[in-house]
Scaffold this active site. Structure first.
Site, PDB file in Angstrom:
ATOM      1  CG  ASN A 299      38.948  -8.199  -6.313  1.00  0.00           C
ATOM      2  OD1 ASN A 299      38.243  -9.203  -6.393  1.00  0.00           O
ATOM      3  ND2 ASN A 299      40.135  -8.195  -5.728  1.00  0.00           N
ATOM      4  CD1 TRP A 300      32.427  -7.035  -7.496  1.00  0.00           C
ATOM      5  CD2 TRP A 300      31.004  -8.695  -7.993  1.00  0.00           C
ATOM      6  NE1 TRP A 300      31.486  -6.541  -8.377  1.00  0.00           N
ATOM      7  CE2 TRP A 300      30.605  -7.541  -8.701  1.00  0.00           C
ATOM      8  CE3 TRP A 300      30.258  -9.866  -8.154  1.00  0.00           C
ATOM      9  CZ2 TRP A 300      29.495  -7.529  -9.552  1.00  0.00           C
ATOM     10  CZ3 TRP A 300      29.157  -9.852  -9.002  1.00  0.00           C
ATOM     11  CH2 TRP A 300      28.777  -8.699  -9.691  1.00  0.00           C
ATOM     12  CE  LYS A 301      39.488  -7.419  -2.157  1.00  0.00           C
ATOM     13  NZ  LYS A 301      40.260  -6.859  -1.063  1.00  0.00           N
TER      14      LYS A 301
ATOM     15  CG  HIS B 124      44.366  -9.209  -4.755  1.00  0.00           C
ATOM     16  ND1 HIS B 124      44.380  -9.285  -3.380  1.00  0.00           N
ATOM     17  CD2 HIS B 124      43.641  -8.111  -5.071  1.00  0.00           C
ATOM     18  CE1 HIS B 124      43.686  -8.270  -2.895  1.00  0.00           C
ATOM     19  NE2 HIS B 124      43.222  -7.543  -3.901  1.00  0.00           N
TER      20      HIS B 124
ATOM     21  CD  GLU C 266      42.285  -9.785  -0.390  1.00  0.00           C
ATOM     22  OE1 GLU C 266      41.522 -10.307  -1.218  1.00  0.00           O
ATOM     23  OE2 GLU C 266      42.081  -8.653   0.106  1.00  0.00           O
TER      24      GLU C 266
ATOM     25  CD  GLU D 163      44.599  -3.923  -5.073  1.00  0.00           C
ATOM     26  OE1 GLU D 163      43.500  -3.363  -5.157  1.00  0.00           O
ATOM     27  OE2 GLU D 163      44.735  -5.126  -4.798  1.00  0.00           O
TER      28      GLU D 163
ATOM     29  N   GLY E  49      41.048  -3.054   2.542  1.00  0.00           N
ATOM     30  CA  GLY E  49      39.992  -3.467   3.464  1.00  0.00           C
ATOM     31  C   GLY E  49      40.134  -2.886   4.858  1.00  0.00           C
TER      32      GLY E  49
ATOM     33  CB  SER F  61      40.436   1.903   1.858  1.00  0.00           C
ATOM     34  OG  SER F  61      40.646   0.771   2.682  1.00  0.00           O
TER      35      SER F  61
ATOM     36  N   GLY G 251      37.622  -2.870  -4.012  1.00  0.00           N
ATOM     37  CA  GLY G 251      37.113  -4.061  -3.327  1.00  0.00           C
ATOM     38  C   GLY G 251      35.726  -3.799  -2.765  1.00  0.00           C
ATOM     39  N   GLY G 252      35.660  -3.585  -1.457  1.00  0.00           N
ATOM     40  CA  GLY G 252      34.381  -3.456  -0.754  1.00  0.00           C
ATOM     41  C   GLY G 252      33.381  -2.526  -1.434  1.00  0.00           C
TER      42      GLY G 252
HETATM   43  P1  13P Z   1      39.204  -2.575  -0.645  1.00  0.00           P
HETATM   44  O1  13P Z   1      38.701  -1.569  -1.648  1.00  0.00           O
HETATM   45  O2  13P Z   1      38.076  -3.338   0.015  1.00  0.00           O
HETATM   46  O3  13P Z   1      40.172  -1.989   0.316  1.00  0.00           O
HETATM   47  O4  13P Z   1      40.005  -3.694  -1.488  1.00  0.00           O
HETATM   48  C1  13P Z   1      40.959  -3.288  -2.397  1.00  0.00           C
HETATM   49  C2  13P Z   1      41.367  -4.476  -3.177  1.00  0.00           C
HETATM   50  O5  13P Z   1      42.028  -5.359  -2.676  1.00  0.00           O
HETATM   51  C3  13P Z   1      40.933  -4.563  -4.579  1.00  0.00           C
HETATM   52  O6  13P Z   1      41.557  -5.603  -5.243  1.00  0.00           O
END
Ligand code: 13P
Length: 255
Positions: free
Chosen positions: A3-5, A98, A100, A170, A176, A214, A235-236
């Site tokens: 997920n590149w956000k 998600h 977020e 999640e 993050g 993470s 994510g990251g």
């Molecule tokens: P991180 O891997 O950056 O913690 O993000 C997880 C995430 O929200 C994937 O959708």
């Protein structure tokens, strides 16, 4: 699943896909043997670009997903994107609910359930995200929260939809933050989620449940070694080809 956000640019997208192809030949072979599904979810404006890059590669191991979708088919919904549009540009997956989206954009369980159904009915694979905040975990309500989030979808969607859909656990406090759930903490909730689906249908053993929060190259193998953790939502670390591919390799251990 990466997920590149809200990250990227034209040149970054091009480079990242190129690096994933150049460095991921082993994952390519594993994917051809159906040992792994590997998905990238870029921001909307880059979906078409990524789709074209993936099409240029013969038998690409990377599949395309979107980070969100709206629950209506078309019309006056400024700024939104329909499931059929995602299909049209080559998406196969879409992330739904998600944390977020829930926290920053106020998406509630009912809207998320409608998005889930629309995505599924449009032949996309919905990836339904659930998870508790730190306060909820500390107050001992993790299972209640996860159950409410799942129940809202199971109340509206036929349970058979979970044969193809994916659930992503999640924990919000792990996203993050560099604070990963321990494999035991994650496994406990994954087992709980599988148990909830089992109450409704015997497909539960087939439901794919991803862990997100993470996940990095150095903790992925331990998480994926747990019986109820079927993969990751990253994510990251998905913005770095080496990290992302290492995580994919960790998912292959023991399969
Ligand atoms: P991180 O891997 O950056 O913690 O993000 C997880 C995430 O929200 C994937 O959708």
């Amino acid at each position: 699943m990466g997920n590149w956000k809200m990250n990227g640019s034209n040149s970054m997208v091009k480079n990242l896909i190129k690096e994933l192809f150049n460095e991921g030949e082993d994952i390519q072979r594993a994917s051809q043997k159906n040992l792994i599904d590997c998905v990238v979810c870029p921001p909307f404006v880059y979906l078409q670009q990524v789709a074209e890059l993936l099409n240029q590669k013969k038998d690409s191991f990377l599949q395309l997903g979107a980070q969100n979708v709206y629950c209506e088919s078309e019309g006056a919904y400024t700024g939104e994107t329909s499931a059929s549009m995602l299909q049209d540009v080559g998406c196969r997956y879409v992330i739904i609910g998600h944390s977020e989206r829930r926290q920053i954009f106020g998406e509630e369980n009912d809207l998320i359930a409608r998005k889930f159904i629309k995505a599924y009915d449009t032949r996309l694979i919905p990836v339904l995200c659930v998870g508790e905040t730190r306060e909820e975990r500390e107050s001992g309500s993790t299972f209640d929260i996860v159950r409410q989030q799942l129940q809202a979808v199971m109340d509206l969607a036929p349970i058979q939809y979970f044969e193809r859909a994916i659930i992503a656990y999640e924990p919000v406090w792990a996203i993050g933050t560099g604070l990963t759930a321990t494999p035991e903490q994650a496994e406990e909730v994954h087992g709980y989620i599988r148990g909830l689906v089992t109450e409704y249908h015997d497909i539960a053993s087939q439901v794919r449940i991803l862990y997100g929060g993470s996940v990095k190259a150095n903790n992925a193998a331990d998480l994926f070694s747990k019986p109820n953790i079927d993969g990751g939502l990253i994510g990251g670390a998905s913005l770095n080809s080496k990290e992302f591919l290492s995580i994919c390799r960790a998912a292959l251990v023991g399969v």
